[in-house]
Scaffold this motif. Structure first.
Motif, mmCIF file in Angstrom:
data_model
loop_
_atom_site.group_PDB
_atom_site.id
_atom_site.type_symbol
_atom_site.label_atom_id
_atom_site.label_comp_id
_atom_site.label_asym_id
_atom_site.label_seq_id
_atom_site.Cartn_x
_atom_site.Cartn_y
_atom_site.Cartn_z
ATOM 1 N N SER A 30 -6.530 75.695 86.463
ATOM 2 C CA SER A 30 -5.960 75.635 85.121
ATOM 3 C C SER A 30 -6.962 76.144 84.088
ATOM 4 O O SER A 30 -6.601 76.905 83.180
ATOM 5 C CB SER A 30 -5.558 74.196 84.827
ATOM 6 N N ALA A 31 -8.231 75.760 84.204
ATOM 7 C CA ALA A 31 -9.263 76.212 83.270
ATOM 8 C C ALA A 31 -9.461 77.721 83.370
ATOM 9 O O ALA A 31 -9.606 78.401 82.357
ATOM 10 C CB ALA A 31 -10.575 75.487 83.540
ATOM 11 N N ILE A 32 -9.433 78.247 84.584
ATOM 12 C CA ILE A 32 -9.590 79.689 84.780
ATOM 13 C C ILE A 32 -8.432 80.422 84.109
ATOM 14 O O ILE A 32 -8.639 81.390 83.375
ATOM 15 C CB ILE A 32 -9.685 80.042 86.276
ATOM 16 N N GLU A 33 -7.217 79.943 84.326
ATOM 17 C CA GLU A 33 -6.049 80.607 83.749
ATOM 18 C C GLU A 33 -5.997 80.462 82.230
ATOM 19 O O GLU A 33 -5.666 81.405 81.523
ATOM 20 C CB GLU A 33 -4.772 80.061 84.382
ATOM 21 N N ASP A 34 -6.337 79.277 81.718
ATOM 22 C CA ASP A 34 -6.249 79.037 80.273
ATOM 23 C C ASP A 34 -7.391 79.682 79.500
ATOM 24 O O ASP A 34 -7.180 80.204 78.408
ATOM 25 C CB ASP A 34 -6.239 77.533 79.966
ATOM 26 N N LYS A 35 -8.592 79.618 80.039
ATOM 27 C CA LYS A 35 -9.759 80.061 79.274
ATOM 28 C C LYS A 35 -10.241 81.455 79.644
ATOM 29 O O LYS A 35 -10.443 82.295 78.774
ATOM 30 C CB LYS A 35 -10.893 79.047 79.434
ATOM 31 N N LEU A 36 -10.441 81.693 80.924
ATOM 32 C CA LEU A 36 -11.036 82.971 81.322
ATOM 33 C C LEU A 36 -10.086 84.145 81.158
ATOM 34 O O LEU A 36 -10.521 85.261 80.901
ATOM 35 C CB LEU A 36 -11.555 82.910 82.761
ATOM 36 N N MET A 37 -8.802 83.923 81.307
ATOM 37 C CA MET A 37 -7.851 85.018 81.118
ATOM 38 C C MET A 37 -7.744 85.411 79.646
ATOM 39 O O MET A 37 -7.481 86.560 79.326
ATOM 40 C CB MET A 37 -6.470 84.647 81.650
ATOM 41 N N LYS A 38 -7.989 84.463 78.758
ATOM 42 C CA LYS A 38 -7.845 84.726 77.324
ATOM 43 C C LYS A 38 -9.134 85.218 76.680
ATOM 44 O O LYS A 38 -9.132 86.221 75.970
ATOM 45 C CB LYS A 38 -7.337 83.476 76.623
#
Length: 89
Positions: A30-38
């Motif tokens: 979830s952190a990868i998708e929410d933070k790193l993608m943005k």
């Protein structure tokens, strides 16, 4: 204009995740998708010494080590592990 970074995983990350509980795996994904993608540069801390080209994202007691490529708009996740030993490998 919002950029969405493409996430790529190093082949060893799969074995890193097997050592982590399912609940923590879900938090990390979830952190990868929410933070790193943005915005991987804003959310990650730059590392030093031998990991100078990498950044680290804190997710509880775990760290996601990654490298950002601005030219190709990708984030390469290199390692995921507990904070006590993730930097030693």
């Amino acid at each position: 204009m919002d950029l969405t970074y493409k996430i790529q995983y190093h082949p060893d990350v799969k074995s890193d995740l097997k050592k982590i509980s399912k609940i923590d795996q879900k938090k990390i994904r979830s952190a990868i998708e929410d933070k790193l993608m943005k915005d991987p540069v804003r959310f990650g801390k730059p590392l030093r010494y031998s990991l100078k080209s990498c950044r680290s994202l804190r997710v509880g007691d775990y760290r996601v080590i990654y490298r950002v490529s601005e030219s190709t708009i990708t984030v390469l996740v290199i390692k995921i592990g507990h904070r006590r030993d993730v930097y030693q490998d």
